[in-house]
Design a protein around this motif. Structure first.
Motif, mmCIF file in Angstrom:
data_model
loop_
_atom_site.group_PDB
_atom_site.id
_atom_site.type_symbol
_atom_site.label_atom_id
_atom_site.label_comp_id
_atom_site.label_asym_id
_atom_site.label_seq_id
_atom_site.Cartn_x
_atom_site.Cartn_y
_atom_site.Cartn_z
ATOM 1 N N ALA A 20 0.824 -1.210 0.000
ATOM 2 C CA ALA A 20 0.000 0.000 0.000
ATOM 3 C C ALA A 20 0.856 1.257 0.000
ATOM 4 N N ALA A 21 2.090 1.138 0.520
ATOM 5 C CA ALA A 21 2.998 2.291 0.571
ATOM 6 C C ALA A 21 3.727 2.516 -0.750
ATOM 7 N N GLY A 22 3.457 1.671 -1.752
ATOM 8 C CA GLY A 22 4.045 1.889 -3.070
ATOM 9 C C GLY A 22 5.163 0.949 -3.447
ATOM 10 N N TYR A 23 5.255 -0.181 -2.748
ATOM 11 C CA TYR A 23 6.262 -1.186 -3.073
ATOM 12 C C TYR A 23 5.532 -2.480 -3.425
ATOM 13 N N PRO A 24 5.149 -2.656 -4.678
ATOM 14 C CA PRO A 24 4.339 -3.815 -5.048
ATOM 15 C C PRO A 24 5.045 -5.159 -4.900
ATOM 16 N N VAL A 25 6.376 -5.159 -4.955
ATOM 17 C CA VAL A 25 7.137 -6.389 -4.780
ATOM 18 C C VAL A 25 7.788 -6.359 -3.405
ATOM 19 N N VAL A 26 7.472 -7.334 -2.586
ATOM 20 C CA VAL A 26 8.045 -7.444 -1.243
ATOM 21 C C VAL A 26 8.901 -8.708 -1.219
ATOM 22 N N SER A 27 10.149 -8.572 -0.791
ATOM 23 C CA SER A 27 11.075 -9.697 -0.845
ATOM 24 C C SER A 27 11.727 -9.937 0.513
ATOM 25 N N LEU A 28 12.419 -11.060 0.600
ATOM 26 C CA LEU A 28 13.217 -11.402 1.770
ATOM 27 C C LEU A 28 14.104 -12.578 1.393
ATOM 28 N N TYR A 29 15.092 -12.864 2.239
ATOM 29 C CA TYR A 29 15.837 -14.105 2.074
ATOM 30 C C TYR A 29 15.942 -14.775 3.432
ATOM 31 N N VAL A 30 16.069 -16.104 3.407
ATOM 32 C CA VAL A 30 15.936 -16.889 4.622
ATOM 33 C C VAL A 30 16.909 -18.057 4.556
ATOM 34 N N ASN A 31 17.382 -18.503 5.704
ATOM 35 C CA ASN A 31 18.259 -19.674 5.730
ATOM 36 C C ASN A 31 17.472 -20.914 5.303
ATOM 37 N N ASP A 32 18.063 -21.730 4.452
ATOM 38 C CA ASP A 32 17.355 -22.894 3.931
ATOM 39 C C ASP A 32 16.977 -23.884 5.026
ATOM 40 N N TYR A 33 17.778 -23.916 6.110
ATOM 41 C CA TYR A 33 17.488 -24.868 7.179
ATOM 42 C C TYR A 33 16.356 -24.405 8.092
ATOM 43 N N ASN A 34 15.925 -23.169 7.951
ATOM 44 C CA ASN A 34 14.812 -22.661 8.754
ATOM 45 C C ASN A 34 13.502 -23.000 8.048
ATOM 46 N N THR A 35 13.188 -24.286 8.056
ATOM 47 C CA THR A 35 12.043 -24.758 7.277
ATOM 48 C C THR A 35 10.717 -24.190 7.790
ATOM 49 N N ARG A 36 10.640 -23.938 9.094
ATOM 50 C CA ARG A 36 9.406 -23.353 9.636
ATOM 51 C C ARG A 36 9.165 -21.974 9.034
ATOM 52 N N ALA A 37 10.214 -21.166 8.935
ATOM 53 C CA ALA A 37 10.068 -19.829 8.363
ATOM 54 C C ALA A 37 9.729 -19.910 6.875
ATOM 55 N N VAL A 38 10.396 -20.807 6.154
ATOM 56 C CA VAL A 38 10.122 -20.948 4.725
ATOM 57 C C VAL A 38 8.655 -21.295 4.498
#
Length: 290
Positions: free
Chosen positions: A253-271
């Motif tokens: 809504a603030a003008g950023y239509p693409v929201v991204s992140l990166y995560v550790n592959d072993y953090n399966t709960r977060a993924v």
């Protein structure tokens, strides 16, 4: 004699830097956010941008600051990529390690580390497979209406939560050295910019952060979420998904239509939580921690 096209960039290169980053705006958001905000002059950047290629034909850049962040053109052939990484590594060895980590697109980071580990090693940790994820649609789950932008009144409970997140993620406390003054200023900056999100429960001295996240980098059309944290006693209670949905909805809504992140592959709960919200894998990051 052959002269390397590697050079320190400045404001005259701003448009070329942004054009290169635009080839993969999600992966290159860290560099884009810095250059879009303050230009490419080292004095304002708080570090240096090294460029590979001449004016008008920039095909590789490397940010040298608190982190070392390489960005290569998606059009570079493998042999050309190797030459750019050779040049970045040679300069990094010459100036010495000034960063706490290497981070960015996995092929570039791991290629650079292969060239540097003999002189910079050993690393404290190498994380070679970190899913880079993005969502371009509204979240798939209902947002947590209790998640809001943090205010200055929240700092006394927010800063300890940020320190806990950092220590858990990186392996040491950000308070080392100056007692956390620099880290607290960074938290204050994000709060002041409206880029810190929290869910806080309790009253008075019993207030505590249950969920938090920050927009660590923003650039035209893209924002990267960092510092996602759920209070340890509340994990597994279904807080992360609606919390992230609230962050995504507000950010879009603030003008950023693409929201991204990166995560550790072993953090399966977060993924799994990010996938439930609507994030999809769009690439792979790698991080080398010192």
């Amino acid at each position: 004699m052959f002269r390397s096209p590697l050079r320190v960039l400045d404001d005259a290169d701003r448009a070329d830097v942004l054009a290169l980053c635009a080839q993969d705006p999600v992966a290159s958001i860290f560099v884009t956010s810095r250059v879009a905000a303050v230009g490419a002059a080292p004095a304002r950047l708080g570090g240096q941008l090294w460029g590979w290629g001449g004016p008008g034909r920039l095909t590789g850049i490397c940010w040298d600051g608190a982190n070392l962040v390489p960005v290569l053109s998606t059009a570079l052939a493998p042999a050309e990529q190797a030459l750019a990484l050779d040049a970045f590594a040679a300069r990094a060895r010459r100036v010495g390690r000034r960063c706490s980590s290497l981070v960015g697109s996995a092929p570039a980071v791991l290629g650079l580390w292969d060239r540097l580990q003999g002189s910079w090693g050993p690393a404290r940790d190498v994380r070679p497979d970190q899913p880079l994820m993005a969502v371009r649609t509204p979240p798939l789950v209902a947002p947590d209406t209790a998640v809001r932008r943090a205010t200055a009144d929240d700092l006394d409970v927010l800063v300890p939560a940020c320190i806990a997140m950092f220590t858990e993620e990186v392996g040491y406390s950000p308070t080392a050295g100056d007692g956390g003054a620099t880290y607290r200023r960074r938290v204050e900056e994000l709060v002041a910019a409206g880029r810190s999100y929290v869910r806080i429960e309790g009253e008075g001295s019993a207030r505590e952060v249950v969920f938090k996240a920050e927009l660590g980098a923003v650039a035209p059309g893209v924002a990267q979420v960092q510092g996602v944290w759920v209070h340890p006693e509340r994990r597994g209670h279904g807080i992360a998904e609606p919390g992230m949905a609230a962050v995504v909805l507000s950010t879009q809504a603030a003008g950023y239509p693409v929201v991204s992140l990166y995560v550790n592959d072993y953090n399966t709960r977060a993924v799994r939580a990010y996938e439930a919200v609507g994030f999809e894998r769009v690439g792979t990051f790698a991080t080398v921690l010192f």
